[in-house]
Write a protein that holds these residues in place. Structure first.
Motif, PDB file in Angstrom:
ATOM      1  N   MET A   1       0.845  -1.192   0.000  1.00  0.00           N
ATOM      2  CA  MET A   1       0.000   0.000   0.000  1.00  0.00           C
ATOM      3  C   MET A   1       0.886   1.251   0.000  1.00  0.00           C
ATOM      4  O   MET A   1       1.869   1.325   0.727  1.00  0.00           O
ATOM      5  CB  MET A   1      -0.914   0.013   1.227  1.00  0.00           C
ATOM      6  CG  MET A   1      -1.867   1.196   1.282  1.00  0.00           C
ATOM      7  SD  MET A   1      -3.007   1.265  -0.112  1.00  0.00           S
ATOM      8  CE  MET A   1      -3.991  -0.213   0.185  1.00  0.00           C
ATOM      9  N   ARG A   2       0.508   2.220  -0.819  1.00  0.00           N
ATOM     10  CA  ARG A   2       1.209   3.509  -0.876  1.00  0.00           C
ATOM     11  C   ARG A   2       0.185   4.629  -0.759  1.00  0.00           C
ATOM     12  O   ARG A   2      -0.835   4.617  -1.462  1.00  0.00           O
ATOM     13  CB  ARG A   2       1.975   3.640  -2.189  1.00  0.00           C
ATOM     14  CG  ARG A   2       2.815   4.919  -2.294  1.00  0.00           C
ATOM     15  CD  ARG A   2       3.327   5.119  -3.709  1.00  0.00           C
ATOM     16  NE  ARG A   2       4.153   4.005  -4.138  1.00  0.00           N
ATOM     17  CZ  ARG A   2       5.482   3.930  -3.944  1.00  0.00           C
ATOM     18  NH1 ARG A   2       6.095   4.919  -3.314  1.00  0.00           N
ATOM     19  NH2 ARG A   2       6.158   2.892  -4.376  1.00  0.00           N
ATOM     20  N   ARG A   3       0.438   5.575   0.155  1.00  0.00           N
ATOM     21  CA  ARG A   3      -0.444   6.728   0.313  1.00  0.00           C
ATOM     22  C   ARG A   3       0.395   7.996   0.435  1.00  0.00           C
ATOM     23  O   ARG A   3       1.193   8.132   1.352  1.00  0.00           O
ATOM     24  CB  ARG A   3      -1.322   6.598   1.556  1.00  0.00           C
ATOM     25  CG  ARG A   3      -2.298   5.429   1.546  1.00  0.00           C
ATOM     26  CD  ARG A   3      -3.195   5.458   2.781  1.00  0.00           C
ATOM     27  NE  ARG A   3      -4.115   4.319   2.821  1.00  0.00           N
ATOM     28  CZ  ARG A   3      -3.847   3.160   3.401  1.00  0.00           C
ATOM     29  NH1 ARG A   3      -2.661   2.988   4.022  1.00  0.00           N
ATOM     30  NH2 ARG A   3      -4.716   2.175   3.375  1.00  0.00           N
ATOM     31  N   GLU A   4       0.183   8.917  -0.485  1.00  0.00           N
ATOM     32  CA  GLU A   4       0.835  10.223  -0.380  1.00  0.00           C
ATOM     33  C   GLU A   4       0.026  11.144   0.527  1.00  0.00           C
ATOM     34  O   GLU A   4       0.581  12.004   1.216  1.00  0.00           O
ATOM     35  CB  GLU A   4       0.985  10.853  -1.774  1.00  0.00           C
ATOM     36  CG  GLU A   4       1.881  10.069  -2.726  1.00  0.00           C
ATOM     37  CD  GLU A   4       3.294   9.920  -2.209  1.00  0.00           C
ATOM     38  OE1 GLU A   4       3.784  10.821  -1.493  1.00  0.00           O
ATOM     39  OE2 GLU A   4       3.929   8.884  -2.532  1.00  0.00           O
ATOM     40  N   GLN A   5      -1.303  10.972   0.512  1.00  0.00           N
ATOM     41  CA  GLN A   5      -2.200  11.729   1.373  1.00  0.00           C
ATOM     42  C   GLN A   5      -2.853  10.741   2.347  1.00  0.00           C
ATOM     43  O   GLN A   5      -3.541   9.810   1.923  1.00  0.00           O
ATOM     44  CB  GLN A   5      -3.282  12.441   0.551  1.00  0.00           C
ATOM     45  CG  GLN A   5      -2.741  13.424  -0.475  1.00  0.00           C
ATOM     46  CD  GLN A   5      -2.064  14.614   0.167  1.00  0.00           C
ATOM     47  OE1 GLN A   5      -2.458  15.057   1.245  1.00  0.00           O
ATOM     48  NE2 GLN A   5      -1.042  15.156  -0.490  1.00  0.00           N
ATOM     49  N   HIS A   6      -2.627  10.962   3.628  1.00  0.00           N
ATOM     50  CA  HIS A   6      -3.143  10.044   4.655  1.00  0.00           C
ATOM     51  C   HIS A   6      -3.994  10.860   5.614  1.00  0.00           C
ATOM     52  O   HIS A   6      -3.483  11.631   6.426  1.00  0.00           O
ATOM     53  CB  HIS A   6      -1.966   9.389   5.375  1.00  0.00           C
ATOM     54  CG  HIS A   6      -2.365   8.399   6.424  1.00  0.00           C
ATOM     55  ND1 HIS A   6      -3.311   7.430   6.208  1.00  0.00           N
ATOM     56  CD2 HIS A   6      -1.944   8.225   7.707  1.00  0.00           C
ATOM     57  CE1 HIS A   6      -3.451   6.695   7.299  1.00  0.00           C
ATOM     58  NE2 HIS A   6      -2.640   7.161   8.220  1.00  0.00           N
ATOM     59  N   ASP A   7      -5.318  10.684   5.527  1.00  0.00           N
ATOM     60  CA  ASP A   7      -6.216  11.571   6.274  1.00  0.00           C
ATOM     61  C   ASP A   7      -6.860  10.916   7.497  1.00  0.00           C
ATOM     62  O   ASP A   7      -7.833  11.437   8.036  1.00  0.00           O
ATOM     63  CB  ASP A   7      -7.302  12.128   5.349  1.00  0.00           C
ATOM     64  CG  ASP A   7      -8.098  11.021   4.655  1.00  0.00           C
ATOM     65  OD1 ASP A   7      -7.841   9.837   4.944  1.00  0.00           O
ATOM     66  OD2 ASP A   7      -8.976  11.350   3.837  1.00  0.00           O
ATOM     67  N   ASP A   8      -6.355   9.744   7.930  1.00  0.00           N
ATOM     68  CA  ASP A   8      -6.822   9.171   9.189  1.00  0.00           C
ATOM     69  C   ASP A   8      -5.625   8.565   9.923  1.00  0.00           C
ATOM     70  O   ASP A   8      -4.481   8.883   9.605  1.00  0.00           O
ATOM     71  CB  ASP A   8      -7.935   8.140   8.959  1.00  0.00           C
ATOM     72  CG  ASP A   8      -7.511   7.008   8.028  1.00  0.00           C
ATOM     73  OD1 ASP A   8      -6.339   6.579   8.089  1.00  0.00           O
ATOM     74  OD2 ASP A   8      -8.344   6.548   7.225  1.00  0.00           O
ATOM     75  N   PHE A   9      -5.874   7.729  10.916  1.00  0.00           N
ATOM     76  CA  PHE A   9      -4.806   7.092  11.693  1.00  0.00           C
ATOM     77  C   PHE A   9      -4.826   5.593  11.407  1.00  0.00           C
ATOM     78  O   PHE A   9      -5.886   4.998  11.176  1.00  0.00           O
ATOM     79  CB  PHE A   9      -4.998   7.339  13.188  1.00  0.00           C
ATOM     80  CG  PHE A   9      -4.854   8.776  13.587  1.00  0.00           C
ATOM     81  CD1 PHE A   9      -3.692   9.238  14.194  1.00  0.00           C
ATOM     82  CD2 PHE A   9      -5.890   9.682  13.367  1.00  0.00           C
ATOM     83  CE1 PHE A   9      -3.554  10.565  14.564  1.00  0.00           C
ATOM     84  CE2 PHE A   9      -5.761  11.012  13.734  1.00  0.00           C
ATOM     85  CZ  PHE A   9      -4.594  11.451  14.324  1.00  0.00           C
ATOM     86  N   LEU A  10      -3.645   4.978  11.442  1.00  0.00           N
ATOM     87  CA  LEU A  10      -3.554   3.569  11.073  1.00  0.00           C
ATOM     88  C   LEU A  10      -2.647   2.806  12.044  1.00  0.00           C
ATOM     89  O   LEU A  10      -1.555   3.263  12.373  1.00  0.00           O
ATOM     90  CB  LEU A  10      -2.993   3.438   9.656  1.00  0.00           C
ATOM     91  CG  LEU A  10      -2.666   2.025   9.152  1.00  0.00           C
ATOM     92  CD1 LEU A  10      -3.911   1.148   9.115  1.00  0.00           C
ATOM     93  CD2 LEU A  10      -2.015   2.098   7.765  1.00  0.00           C
TER      94      LEU A  10
END
Length: 280
Positions: A30-39
């Motif tokens: 998985m790749r995310r440049e924009q991460h708008d929650d918590f993981l």
């Protein structure tokens, strides 16, 4: 459902957005440049890699590691091709999400917490995972939101213990297993210290730092817990139970029991059998 959780007073501070368990997930990436929650990702077996932040720092993820990715952290993670991981994952949000994450005291240089494998923590993840069976029933999701709070505070509790165990090399599981095996007899601090290759002084100091109590006090507590069990499920006399937990003197055993439980062994048994009450 997410909108309702974000507004409900019992869940608005912390609530899950999604959760899953991937077993031996070969090819997972998985790749995310924009991460708008918590993981959160908790690795149970196998291994993987994570690349995080604007500079793309990399870390290896091993069994027992917890990956914590706060909101706004660009990331790329993937499993090892030859040794695929099995992981729990939870995306979450809420007005106190950052506060719960801050409680974990994450190193700014690494989003990984080396907690080790804990059956109770796995049970916490499984409890939240049951949300998948909720069929969009708000009450079930509210319950899962509060189970998530328990999971986060459990991680916060394990965090300093795991660090101290790693830094100080004190195997609590080994110590406690020895205590359990010797409940029927006496056990001195020297024997416990020798089991983990420490001097008596350093063992007591490290043990108290990790647990908040002394090894002997904990050993006595285990004996009294065992005595309570025997009082609950057997008809043995007090003297026999005293012998069963390593006390030759039944009167001394009774004094220790009263000190720990606030009542005598006889009173405890009467209460458990319904013949008395704690108020009497």
């Amino acid at each position: 459902m997410v909108s309702q959780l974000a507004e409900h007073p019992l869940s608005e501070q912390l609530y899950p957005l999604g959760i899953g368990y991937y077993q031996l997930a070969r090819g997972h990436e998985m790749r995310r440049e924009q991460h708008d929650d918590f993981l959160l990702i908790y690795c149970l077996e196998g291994s993987g890699r994570v690349e995080f932040g604007t500079r793309g720092k990399r870390r290896i993820i091993r069994p027992g590691d917890l990956l914590v990715l706060p909101r706004g952290t660009p990331h790329h993670y993937w499993t090892d091709h030859k040794d695929p991981w099995s992981i729990y994952w939870i995306h979450f949000d809420g007005s106190l999400s950052q506060t719960f994450v801050d409680q974990l005291a994450i190193d700014p240089q690494s989003p990984l917490l080396s907690l080790g494998i804990h059956s109770r923590l796995v049970a916490d993840f499984e409890a939240v995972l049951d949300m998948r069976q909720a069929r969009h029933h708000l009450g079930s999701y509210l319950h899962s939101a509060n189970q998530l709070r328990q999971l986060m505070t459990h991680i916060a509790l394990l965090r300093p213990l795991a660090k101290l165990q790693q830094d100080e090399a004190l195997d609590l599981e080994k110590v406690h297993s020895l205590m359990q095996a010797r409940l029927h007899e006496q056990l001195d601090v020297e024997t416990l210290a020798a089991a983990v290759s420490l001097s008596k002084y350093h063992f007591i100091k490290k043990y108290k730092t990790l647990t908040g109590t002394t090894p002997i006090n904990h050993f006595i507590q285990l004996k009294i817990e065992r005595a309570c069990h025997l009082l609950d499920v057997t008809n043995k006399g007090i003297k026999e139970i005293a012998w069963a937990v390593g006390y030759e003197d039944a009167y001394y055993f009774s004094r220790i029991f009263r000190k720990m439980m606030g009542i005598s062994p006889t009173q405890y048994r009467e209460i458990r059998l319904g013949g008395s009450s704690y108020r009497s």
